[in-house]
Design an enzyme around this catalytic site. Structure first.
Site, PDB file in Angstrom:
ATOM      1  N   CYS A  17       0.859  -1.184   0.000  1.00 58.43           N
ATOM      2  CA  CYS A  17       0.000   0.000   0.000  1.00 58.43           C
ATOM      3  C   CYS A  17       0.897   1.237   0.000  1.00 58.43           C
ATOM      4  O   CYS A  17       2.123   1.130   0.158  1.00 58.43           O
ATOM      5  CB  CYS A  17      -0.867  -0.003   1.251  1.00 58.43           C
ATOM      6  SG  CYS A  17       0.154   0.040   2.741  1.00 58.43           S
ATOM      7  N   HIS A 129      -1.034  -4.615  19.546  1.00 60.37           N
ATOM      8  CA  HIS A 129      -0.549  -4.282  18.195  1.00 60.37           C
ATOM      9  C   HIS A 129       0.086  -2.888  18.249  1.00 60.37           C
ATOM     10  O   HIS A 129      -0.445  -1.987  18.902  1.00 60.37           O
ATOM     11  CB  HIS A 129      -1.706  -4.303  17.185  1.00 60.37           C
ATOM     12  CG  HIS A 129      -1.238  -4.174  15.766  1.00 60.37           C
ATOM     13  ND1 HIS A 129      -0.914  -2.956  15.209  1.00 60.37           N
ATOM     14  CD2 HIS A 129      -0.990  -5.097  14.797  1.00 60.37           C
ATOM     15  CE1 HIS A 129      -0.497  -3.147  13.951  1.00 60.37           C
ATOM     16  NE2 HIS A 129      -0.541  -4.445  13.683  1.00 60.37           N
ATOM     17  N   GLU A 131       0.137  -0.427  16.313  1.00 65.29           N
ATOM     18  CA  GLU A 131      -0.730   0.712  15.922  1.00 65.29           C
ATOM     19  C   GLU A 131      -1.672   1.096  17.067  1.00 65.29           C
ATOM     20  O   GLU A 131      -1.898   2.279  17.334  1.00 65.29           O
ATOM     21  CB  GLU A 131      -1.532   0.373  14.661  1.00 65.29           C
ATOM     22  CG  GLU A 131      -2.339   1.595  14.204  1.00 65.29           C
ATOM     23  CD  GLU A 131      -3.246   1.335  13.016  1.00 65.29           C
ATOM     24  OE1 GLU A 131      -2.926   0.476  12.166  1.00 65.29           O
ATOM     25  OE2 GLU A 131      -4.298   2.005  12.948  1.00 65.29           O
ATOM     26  N   ASN A 230      -3.379  -6.827   8.805  1.00 63.17           N
ATOM     27  CA  ASN A 230      -4.239  -6.827   7.608  1.00 63.17           C
ATOM     28  C   ASN A 230      -4.133  -8.142   6.840  1.00 63.17           C
ATOM     29  O   ASN A 230      -5.098  -8.591   6.236  1.00 63.17           O
ATOM     30  CB  ASN A 230      -3.979  -5.581   6.746  1.00 63.17           C
ATOM     31  CG  ASN A 230      -2.735  -5.698   5.914  1.00 63.17           C
ATOM     32  OD1 ASN A 230      -2.771  -6.250   4.821  1.00 63.17           O
ATOM     33  ND2 ASN A 230      -1.613  -5.212   6.424  1.00 63.17           N
TER      34      ASN A 230
HETATM   35  S1  SF4 Z   1      -2.890   2.477   7.295  1.00 66.42           S
HETATM   36 FE1  SF4 Z   1      -1.445   0.750   7.124  1.00 66.42          FE
HETATM   37  S2  SF4 Z   1      -2.350  -0.595   5.592  1.00 66.42           S
HETATM   38 FE2  SF4 Z   1      -3.384   1.387   5.404  1.00 66.42          FE
HETATM   39  S3  SF4 Z   1      -2.283   2.557   3.836  1.00 66.42           S
HETATM   40 FE3  SF4 Z   1      -1.355   3.076   5.803  1.00 66.42          FE
HETATM   41  S4  SF4 Z   1       0.328   1.619   6.087  1.00 66.42           S
HETATM   42 FE4  SF4 Z   1      -1.005   0.801   4.486  1.00 66.42          FE
END
Ligand code: SF4
Length: 316
Positions: A17, A129, A131, A230
């Site tokens: 991504c 996680h 994030e 993901n």
């Molecule tokens: S949030 Fe994570 S999965 Fe989505 S575009 Fe950004 S890096 Fe990629």
């Protein structure tokens, strides 16, 4: 010996991504600008192949800022970091570059804005996680309540049910998250949040492609790492969308050929941190055993790009 025929469905979009692409570029450009070693706090993206390639170029991966010397640049991973981390780097007068995906930073800003408006935050995400740790760490410890599943909604203890907001991790299952948001809205009708959730375009698009592909496939493989949120969600989405064998593989050597005995159709996709070279390796492994016909299952086109931070675009 003639090879058995196999229709190989390839999901599109799949793999890298814009946020992962940017994070990798940031490490490469930092090494070019400042020379090796450049320290990276946490795996820059969750993929061993990517991490090993950057390590070969001069990146040193550590888990904590305390493991970095003061006099070398440090990069924060795409998943985002608690506010305390850049603050500690600034205090030590370190050079640091934040590779947090702009779509994660957007969630950080949302969380701060809600808190500034006096709302208590609920985060929908996976405990532990990076994030989730990073987003919860935008506010003082204990300020953000974590909800991982629909069942948690019934027991979450809030200060004032009329003054609440929610944010989500960007890499969750779209369907599971919709259920959790609905449960939150049913219990706390005044809760404020994004239009649907904060799941990013890349996660949504990869899950949509899998939903279209899975019913056609006898089996499905997701190329990705076990710690990639993901990628793991894509395996679940594939199984729920009707593919009875949906598995995660890091590389072609992980494929369980015995389990695939007798298949006539195969689906392949990849998580947002898996490079195309690994997807090609898996396809080549099938070509070696089967007479493969490749068919694309494309549900969206992506043209998102994120700029690297200005400090890396300026000369040294
Ligand atoms: S949030 Fe994570 S999965 Fe989505 S575009 Fe950004 S890096 Fe990629």
């Amino acid at each position: 010996m003639t090879k058995p025929p196999l229709t190989l469905y390839l999901a599109a979009p799949r793999g890298f991504c814009a946020g992962v692409d940017r994070a990798i570029k940031i490490v490469e450009m930092a090494i070019q600008k400042w020379g090796a070693p450049v320290y990276v706090r946490h795996e820059i993206v969750h993929n061993k192949f990517v991490v090993d390639a950057l390590r070969d170029q001069g990146a040193v991966f550590v888990e904590e800022l305390d493991d970095c010397p003061d006099d070398r640049p440090v990069i924060f991973s795409a998943h985002g970091v608690p506010k305390a981390v850049p603050a500690a780097a600034a205090k030590r007068e370190m050079i640091y570059v934040d590779a947090t995906c702009p779509l994660v930073s957007k969630v950080h800003i949302e969380a701060q804005r809600h808190a500034d408006n006096g709302l208590q935050m609920i985060m929908i995400g996976h405990e532990g996680h990076p994030e989730t740790i990073g987003t919860m760490g935008q506010l003082p410890e204990g300020e953000v309540l974590l909800v991982e599943a629909v069942e948690d909604v019934a027991t979450v203890q809030v200060r004032d049910s009329a003054r609440l907001a929610f944010v989500t991790q960007t890499t969750l299952s779209v369907d599971d998250t919709a259920d959790i948001v609905a449960a939150l809205q049913a219990r706390f009708p005044a809760i404020i949040g994004p239009h649907k959730e904060d799941i990013c375009y890349a996660t949504t698009n990869r899950q949509e492609a899998v939903k279209a592909m899975a019913p056609k496939c006898d089996a499905m493989l997701v190329v990705g790492a076990p710690n990639s949120s993901n990628s793991r969600r894509l395996v679940e989405v594939g199984a729920r969308a009707g593919c009875s064998y949906s598995q995660l593989v890091q590389r072609a050597s992980d494929i369980d050929w015995r389990a695939l005995d007798g298949i006539r159709s195969m689906g392949i996709t990849a998580g947002a941190s898996a490079p195309e070279v690994l997807i090609n390796e898996v396809i080549d492994a099938f070509r070696a055993r089967y007479d493969v016909t490749v068919e694309m299952v494309e549900t969206a086109k992506e043209n998102v790009e994120f700029k690297v931070p200005r400090v890396l675009r300026e000369p040294a």
